[in-house]
Design a protein around this motif. Structure first.
Motif, PDB file in Angstrom:
ATOM      1  N   ALA A 182      45.568 -53.449  24.437  1.00  0.00           N
ATOM      2  CA  ALA A 182      44.221 -53.958  24.696  1.00  0.00           C
ATOM      3  C   ALA A 182      43.734 -53.535  26.073  1.00  0.00           C
ATOM      4  O   ALA A 182      42.558 -53.191  26.253  1.00  0.00           O
ATOM      5  N   ARG A 231      42.151 -49.941  17.665  1.00  0.00           N
ATOM      6  CA  ARG A 231      42.434 -51.353  17.905  1.00  0.00           C
ATOM      7  C   ARG A 231      42.283 -52.218  16.658  1.00  0.00           C
ATOM      8  O   ARG A 231      42.756 -53.351  16.617  1.00  0.00           O
ATOM      9  N   VAL A 281      36.902 -57.360  17.872  1.00  0.00           N
ATOM     10  CA  VAL A 281      37.260 -56.095  18.507  1.00  0.00           C
ATOM     11  C   VAL A 281      36.014 -55.306  18.889  1.00  0.00           C
ATOM     12  O   VAL A 281      35.875 -54.827  20.023  1.00  0.00           O
TER      13      VAL A 281
END
Length: 495
Positions: free
Chosen positions: A13, A136, A146
């Motif tokens: 992340a 992601r 996201v």
């Protein structure tokens, strides 16, 4: 605390946030610096801003779409390194490519180079965000989180890129240095992404391109001694006059200074202004003056020399121009001259009513005009600052069909009782473009005397006034704070 989860592609992340933040910031850095790079050739105008912003938005839209489409069809992880590395090479090459195209003298080639310098890195960098989002995403249940999270980070990156470039980089680092430095950072990011992804290929070729771009940017002729906040500034020596210095702003000869003789006035429009002043006021009488635009401080120096005891307050928005003037003049201003780095429109509001004998307007360039100094409201402030015998003289540069010059003359006529226009005969006849001097006052200035004195100086200029000038400006719009399409009216190079 549980360890940070990575996607199957191995992108954390934090790494995702840094990539999106950095690539979004880089797009805005390229956009803002492109304005600086193109200003010497196209002017820092509304139209130039519109072109650059439009190209940048086009690049963002195309890059976002292409990046998302590609990430759905091929493995996204290997895309990141090339996107960053190639964009870094493109950014670093920009100064040399654009300035090289400008040096050829081909408008079409310059426009192509300018367009590609924004589109190519903009598309590649904008493709990074959808690729990172693809990396992601692990389930549809977290799509909104996201996408929203990374989109927000990208917007913050764009804001930071804008603020840092506008308030820090441009005032401290040359344009070439900003772009080559950004290219290096993008290349380093590309290498790190490649290494983290255990990719076998290196970035040696791209590194060589960036290195060559740095050399090319340093060697490419920029035409600038200094890249100031608003101008590409250069000072050249007059080969025919050892003490003569020419101040060049954005490629145009703006001012001429004789370091040994303040009374030497080289440019015809400056001679016209000085002749109006000598005609309107007793010779040698000290005057209280205000100057919009410093240029080379030619007229303030002249006033100080020929009219001892005169005061000249000067407003100049570009600190780089003031620094150049101080260097030229040995670090000291002439007696009675005070220069402030400020926007002239704001300074007009602080002028005491009826306190001035003279206002000189020399802030209008040949390819860009600060529109807020050309409006009726600005002229009303200047008119109020003049005494009963006060005179306003302004330099205007325009070409056929003189839409801006005619609008400015008509606007001045809405404010001042008497308005006249001085220019070379070919300019007045519409056969050529260039400098014109607008003269505005409450009482008429003897134009016959002005023309005779100019002829004695070897300057063949004529004049328009009264009904003849009104007919010349007929149909032109009155410029106001609410309506001043100056950039659209101005014709920089003729038609």
């Amino acid at each position: 605390m549980a360890p940070e989860r990575e996607t199957p592609y191995g992108l954390s992340a934090w790494a995702a946030a840094v990539l999106v933040f950095g690539s979004s910031a880089a797009v805005l850095v390229v956009e803002l610096v492109a304005l600086r790079l193109l200003a010497p050739h196209y002017g820092l105008t509304l139209e130039t801003n519109t072109l650059v912003i439009g190209l940048a938005l086009t690049a963002i839209a195309a890059g976002t779409w292409a990046g998302g489409w590609t990430a759905d069809r091929v493995a996204p992880r290997p895309l990141l390194g090339p996107l960053l590395g190639i964009s870094g090479a493109a950014v670093a090459l920009t100064p040399a490519v654009v300035r090289g195209a400008a040096a050829t003298g081909s408008p079409g080639l310059l426009l192509l180079a300018a367009t590609l310098s924004i589109l190519v890195p903009g598309v590649l960098l904008s493709a990074v965000t959808p690729v990172v989002i693809k990396l992601r995403l692990t389930s549809l249940a977290e799509t909104g989180t996201v996408v929203g999270h990374l989109s927000g980070i990208g917007t913050v990156g764009a804001i930071v890129g804008t603020v840092v470039t506008g308030f820090v980089l441009v005032s401290r680092v040359p344009v070439s240095g900003i772009l080559v430095g950004l290219g290096v950072l993008l290349l380093v990011a590309s290498v790190l992404v490649q290494v983290a992804g255990r990719r076998g290929r290196g970035d040696a070729v791209l590194a060589l391109v960036v290195a060559l771009a740095g050399v090319g940017a340093a060697a490419a002729p920029s035409g600038c001694d200094v890249e100031t906040t608003y101008h590409c500034l250069a000072v050249s020596v007059d080969p025919e006059r050892s003490a003569g210095r020419v101040l060049v702003l954005d490629g145009l000869r703006h001012s001429y200074v004789d370091l040994e003789d303040p009374t030497h006035l080289e440019f015809a429009y400056v001679q016209a202004m000085a002749t109006v002043i000598d005609t309107a006021f007793l010779v040698g009488e000290p005057l209280d003056g205000y100057h919009l635009g410093a240029g080379g401080l030619t007229l303030p120096r002249w006033l100080s020399e020929v009219r001892p005891g005169s005061t000249s307050r000067v407003s100049e928005i570009d600190a780089g121009v003031v620094e150049a003037d101080l260097r030229l003049l040995g670090g000291e201003l002439p007696p009675g001259v005070e220069v402030s780095v400020e926007d002239g429109r704001l300074a007009i509001d602080d002028l005491e009513a009826g306190s001035l004998d003279l206002v000189v307007g020399d802030a209008f360039g040949g390819i860009s005009v600060p529109w807020h100094l050309a409006t009726r409201e600005a002229l009303e402030g200047l008119e109020a600052s003049l005494g009963e015998d006060g005179v306003y003289v302004a330099n205007v540069i325009d070409h056929d069909p003189y839409d801006f010059a005619r609008a400015y003359v008509r606007t001045a006529g809405e404010v001042f009782d008497e308005v006249a226009l001085l220019a070379a005969p070919d300019v007045l006849a519409g056969r050529d473009g260039g400098n014109m001097v607008v003269v505005a006052s409450r009482e008429p200035v003897d134009l016959e005397v002005v023309e005779e004195e100019l002829a004695a100086r070897g300057t063949d200029w004529g004049s328009l006034a009264g009904a003849e000038l009104a007919a010349w400006a007929d149909g032109a719009p009155v410029l106001t704070d609410d309506f001043a399409p100056v950039d659209q009216l101005l014709t920089p190079y003729g038609r």
